[in-house]
Structures are given as C-alpha cells and as structure tokens.
Design a protein around this motif. Structure first.
Motif, mmCIF file in Angstrom:
data_model
loop_
_atom_site.group_PDB
_atom_site.id
_atom_site.type_symbol
_atom_site.label_atom_id
_atom_site.label_comp_id
_atom_site.label_asym_id
_atom_site.label_seq_id
_atom_site.Cartn_x
_atom_site.Cartn_y
_atom_site.Cartn_z
ATOM 1 N N GLY A 139 -36.847 48.911 74.664
ATOM 2 C CA GLY A 139 -35.658 48.740 75.489
ATOM 3 C C GLY A 139 -34.910 47.444 75.294
ATOM 4 O O GLY A 139 -33.884 47.210 75.930
ATOM 5 N N GLN A 140 -35.402 46.588 74.446
ATOM 6 C CA GLN A 140 -34.776 45.295 74.183
ATOM 7 C C GLN A 140 -35.351 44.727 72.894
ATOM 8 O O GLN A 140 -36.313 45.253 72.352
ATOM 9 C CB GLN A 140 -35.015 44.334 75.345
ATOM 10 N N ARG A 141 -34.745 43.629 72.438
ATOM 11 C CA ARG A 141 -35.246 42.986 71.218
ATOM 12 C C ARG A 141 -36.664 42.461 71.428
ATOM 13 O O ARG A 141 -37.014 42.011 72.512
ATOM 14 C CB ARG A 141 -34.320 41.838 70.805
ATOM 15 N N ILE A 142 -37.444 42.523 70.364
ATOM 16 C CA ILE A 142 -38.804 41.989 70.393
ATOM 17 C C ILE A 142 -38.908 40.841 69.384
ATOM 18 O O ILE A 142 -38.233 40.836 68.360
ATOM 19 C CB ILE A 142 -39.870 43.067 70.094
ATOM 20 N N ALA A 143 -39.741 39.885 69.710
ATOM 21 C CA ALA A 143 -39.977 38.762 68.806
ATOM 22 C C ALA A 143 -40.772 39.237 67.599
ATOM 23 O O ALA A 143 -41.599 40.155 67.705
ATOM 24 C CB ALA A 143 -40.739 37.656 69.534
ATOM 25 N N VAL A 152 -50.765 42.863 69.588
ATOM 26 C CA VAL A 152 -51.255 43.762 70.630
ATOM 27 C C VAL A 152 -50.134 44.299 71.521
ATOM 28 O O VAL A 152 -50.111 45.492 71.850
ATOM 29 C CB VAL A 152 -52.331 43.048 71.487
ATOM 30 N N ARG A 153 -49.219 43.433 71.924
ATOM 31 C CA ARG A 153 -48.100 43.806 72.794
ATOM 32 C C ARG A 153 -46.852 43.076 72.314
ATOM 33 O O ARG A 153 -46.942 42.006 71.725
ATOM 34 C CB ARG A 153 -48.364 43.379 74.245
ATOM 35 N N PRO A 154 -45.681 43.631 72.636
ATOM 36 C CA PRO A 154 -44.457 42.935 72.240
ATOM 37 C C PRO A 154 -44.221 41.684 73.077
ATOM 38 O O PRO A 154 -44.666 41.581 74.217
ATOM 39 C CB PRO A 154 -43.363 43.977 72.509
ATOM 40 N N VAL A 155 -43.515 40.744 72.473
ATOM 41 C CA VAL A 155 -43.059 39.542 73.158
ATOM 42 C C VAL A 155 -41.537 39.613 73.183
ATOM 43 O O VAL A 155 -40.902 39.882 72.157
ATOM 44 C CB VAL A 155 -43.538 38.264 72.434
ATOM 45 N N PHE A 156 -40.973 39.380 74.355
ATOM 46 C CA PHE A 156 -39.540 39.477 74.556
ATOM 47 C C PHE A 156 -38.919 38.102 74.745
ATOM 48 O O PHE A 156 -39.611 37.140 75.107
ATOM 49 C CB PHE A 156 -39.229 40.343 75.792
#
Length: 154
Positions: free
Chosen positions: A54-58, A90-94
């Motif tokens: 839903g948004q940009r990810i690092a 493991v998980r996205p960073v926003f």
C-alpha cells in the motif's frame, strides 16, 4: 579506538542494542541513486500504492546497511568482520519507521584456518518501533585470542 575485546571475553547469550534511526524518503532516494535500484516498489508512490504493502517500502539492502551501521558503535582492534550469513528481509520497512538493531552472541568456535583467532557469531535483529523484527542476519566475527597475561573471562 576502544579497548580490545578478545575471543575468550565474548559470552554466548550476551546482548546489546543500538541507537534508533527513523527511515526517511531521502534515505530511499539516496540509496536508489547509490545502487541504481530504482525498482518502483521503492521510489514510485503511485505504483507502490497498488501493491500489497500500500505504500513505498525501503530497500532491504538499505535496511541491512543502516541496521548494521547502527550496531557498529565500537571499534574492536582485536576483531574483524568475516561477513553475514542467513540474511532475511522479514517485514517491510516504510518511510517514517524507526529501526534499531539488537545483537546477541549465539556461537563461539575456533577459527579452522587461524589458530590464534576464534569466530564469534552474533545474531543481528533489526526491529521497528513496534518491536517487530524486519531483518535478521548472523554476523560472523574473527576475533583474536587473548595473549598471555590478559585476563580471560569465560
């Protein structure tokens, strides 16, 4: 430079944590420029809005670089990095997430090629502001064994 910490002075299970750092849009743009990775998940807000995130990810490589940099608070003249194993995103960073690195010594072994050194493996977990693990890797350090006369701690 900090005082030397020798192989014998590392304790399995010991932990330390880094300072925190908030990820910015500038971080993402600069990392894209440095690496040439302009994948739209990272730099195109309209494209990223239509993804599962839903948004940009690092960039995972950026989170790794910043997370490991945060953990590198001291220079140990008796140690050098042998590399990282088992790196996982493991998980996205926003944009706006604040990360911190937790480091735990998980293994010690003699270095098979250098008898005057040992290998210390540290589990590096980068966590976000909610305490969720976003990245994990095992950092292998080659660490000098204590010379004669230096107190050895087990």
């Amino acid at each position: 430079m900090s005082a030397a910490v020798y192989f014998e002075q590392f304790t399995i299970g010991s932990t330390r944590s880094s300072p925190t750092r908030t990820i910015t849009e500038t971080d993402i743009v600069v990392h894209a420029g440095h690496t040439g990775d302009f994948f739209p998940h990272h730099v195109d807000a309209e494209f990223a809005a239509k993804t599962a995130f839903g948004q940009r990810i690092a960039h995972g490589t950026m989170v790794f670089s910043i997370g490991i940099g945060l953990a590198a608070a001291e220079v140990n003249p008796a140690s050098f990095s042998y590399g990282h194993d088992r790196l996982r995103f493991v998980r996205p960073v926003f944009i706006g997430d604040t990360i911190q690195t937790l480091v735990t010594v998980i293994e010690k072994a003699d270095d098979p090629r250098r008898p005057q050194y040992g290998r210390v493996t540290e589990r590096c977990e980068v966590v976000n502001q909610r305490g969720e693990t976003v990245l994990v890797s095992d950092h292998i350090r080659v660490v000098e064994k204590a010379p004669e006369g230096i107190q050895k701690v087990s």
